[in-house]
Design an enzyme around this catalytic site. Sequence first.
Site: not given
Lengths: 430, 430
Positions: A259, A262, A327-328, A361, A420
Amino acid sequence: MAITLRQSDAGFEQRFAAFLTTKREVSADVNTTVRDIIARVRAEGDAALIDYTRRFDRADLTTLGIAISRQDIESAYTQADPATVEALKLARDRIHAHHARQMPKDDRYTDAIGVELGSRWTAVEAVGLYVPGGTASYPSSVLMNAVPARVAGVERLVIVVPASGGAVNPLVLVAADLAGVSEIYRVGGAQAVAALAYGTETIRPVAKIVGPGNAYVAAAKRQVFGTVGIDMIAGPSEVLVIADADNDPDWIAADLLAQAEHDVSAQSILMTDDAAFAAAVEQAVERQLKTLARSETAAASWRDFGAVILVDTIEAALPLADRIAAEHVELAIADAEGFLARLRNAGAVFLGRHTPEVIGDYVGGSNHVLPTARSARFSSGLSVLDFVKRTSILKLGSEQLRALGPAAIALAKAEGLDAHGRSVAVRLNM
Amino acid sequence: MAITLRQSDAGFEQRFAAFLTTKREVSADVNTTVRDIIARVRAEGDAALIDYTRRFDRADLTTLGIAISRQDIESAYTQADPATVEALKLARDRIHAHHARQMPKDDRYTDAIGVELGSRWTAVEAVGLYVPGGTASYPSSVLMNAVPARVAGVERLVIVVPASGGAVNPLVLVAADLAGVSEIYRVGGAQAVAALAYGTETIRPVAKIVGPGNAYVAAAKRQVFGTVGIDMIAGPSEVLVIADADNDPDWIAADLLAQAEHDVSAQSILMTDDAAFAAAVEQAVERQLKTLARSETAAASWRDFGAVILVDTIEAALPLADRIAAEHVELAIADAEGFLARLRNAGAVFLGRHTPEVIGDYVGGSNHVLPTARSARFSSGLSVLDFVKRTSILKLGSEQLRALGPAAIALAKAEGLDAHGRSVAVRLNM
């Protein structure tokens, strides 16, 4: 060195709350520049694309062409390692198989009083996919975005990718081709987003734009939102690894670093109930960092945003994990299934000791475009649903209108909406 | 007088294209004001809410209280017309029944090589619903937002509503109560959005904010997006009525005016293949306008944005309707089902001559929060899906990792992500 938070320490709650709100990204204010670029592409079309590409990407589209040709794609295959092409095919097939199960079903039914109701799903007609250039030009991301769009039935799927110095990553072209995308343009940045939203002589406009990009691309997507749809604006990636002492510290360290490599703004968090294990993982991280190609990036991420959270028990990790809403989430613990059953907020969960997040991934089949920065509390990863939209259907006969009409008239009256009420009353001769 | 466009005229395409891009709303730039309000609510909490409410809503929350009490709700029932309460109950039950069918199903399966995959849906934990004050304070909208959230399983559903001059529309409180919402606060504007996003002493923060509002509310929602989720920012409402000559012009005119009375920026479009019928509808519009309570609003909307589009055939209306991508489409034509089957872009479709759009506003059961301003090309109306989020699940054993690992390693290598490859390789003793 990552920070360490101990649940048993006084002041933990305060420190954890502060940790949760740490900003990992400074968003540059590029709105004015982007506004000018969009306005110029709208006014000048292809000419603006050619000029911006010359300036920003140092490429001459008048000789290269704006569109990438079939021959360019064929040539990309010859440059690609056959083993990588095979791996991309495997990834494509697995992503396709998983996403095919996500296609929502139409629903049409008649209720007890004879009213017909329905929900019908149709694909977005045309979608543009932004693919970044340079080192963030990932063929796996092309598959993760393009395959679900294809599964949804998007008829026209367009890729834009900057040709930095004239070149496009051949594996991006291979991945696009494997996903069935044949309309690809050598443009990037805010100008590419503008072209997708408003069209130029060469590029017809689309209805939705997806895909990651830098600050200019993100700002451009925000600005054209409304004219076209956009996907979420992804922040830097993060992983929460919940691990007990029965793990190999080297495995967990490798996951944290996967991770961290990145981006310097990426975040890796280890949550464990064993201080000695945590120390062993931290040592393994330092050791592995030494032989990593992207060690500088990974080390900065681990130093600035990495965290080790020592929980009293694995059970006590649950509410903290829900607040992090990562996220993960890797669950490298004895009862991963039991933990999952009670976990509410996570983009994706990787169960057990043999499911490193990296599998997700690339070749797991699930999507790697996932909600970051705690947004898993309210949003989901990319799926087929992002490429379809729903139309509501309602059908009454005169009998059903007589049954429901008076209530509609009463509510229209209560809301002060005269016309209406009349729209119903006129049909009931009231 | 609405404009008339004739498909048979030379220059129709150009005029129609220009019609499509007409802006109906000038968005006021209130971003700076909103930024200040949000910052002050974050810094001062309840005290800021009390001060802003005194200034903007002329109400004193120190005596009224920020929270609306059970007694306030009971008192609202005594002020409400019993027939209206019954109509709200009918609406609630029908909305509930329809939306219960939208709940997505979890999916968990094992593929051919033994990889377990899954998608699991969970409700957003806490949702805030903004309800406007004044004339736009519609109890029907409370039901349309709150009922799907309840169906989704949202545990904490909070309403904020400005108490203009101290008062809240009693029907809003009744509708909230009928939908099972008991946490209601007397605050509105950007300050209410800030309180929902960041919390104050009295109001705990939520994870998502939905509901319509004015320019300040819309700007505040955009600014807090990321910290919390938001729904779409709705524009002014619109209807496209596709009608052949076999309709009563008075019915169709009433439908056009029902849309027009909402707002001077609302838009009503009649598409027909019969010029004499179109003229009859236009005359009926003028006639009905004379006796309408909100005739000034409706007349301005019809004059400025109303349109009559004369198509060569009803068949020829299809591609034009897809380009308009209207929020509401009425199909008052012989073969409504056949037309629907080929129509791609519409928020909601109302089939046949006995389904005025107004039924969908109140008691049809489908949602009246729908995509406006051509966004039906890429987005959907409000549904249960807006209150849930999906977590991806992946689980491999050592055997599956051996099967998929090499492809993941190949792709990591191709993308230059060293640590990604190692995270798999370390588990395979590679």
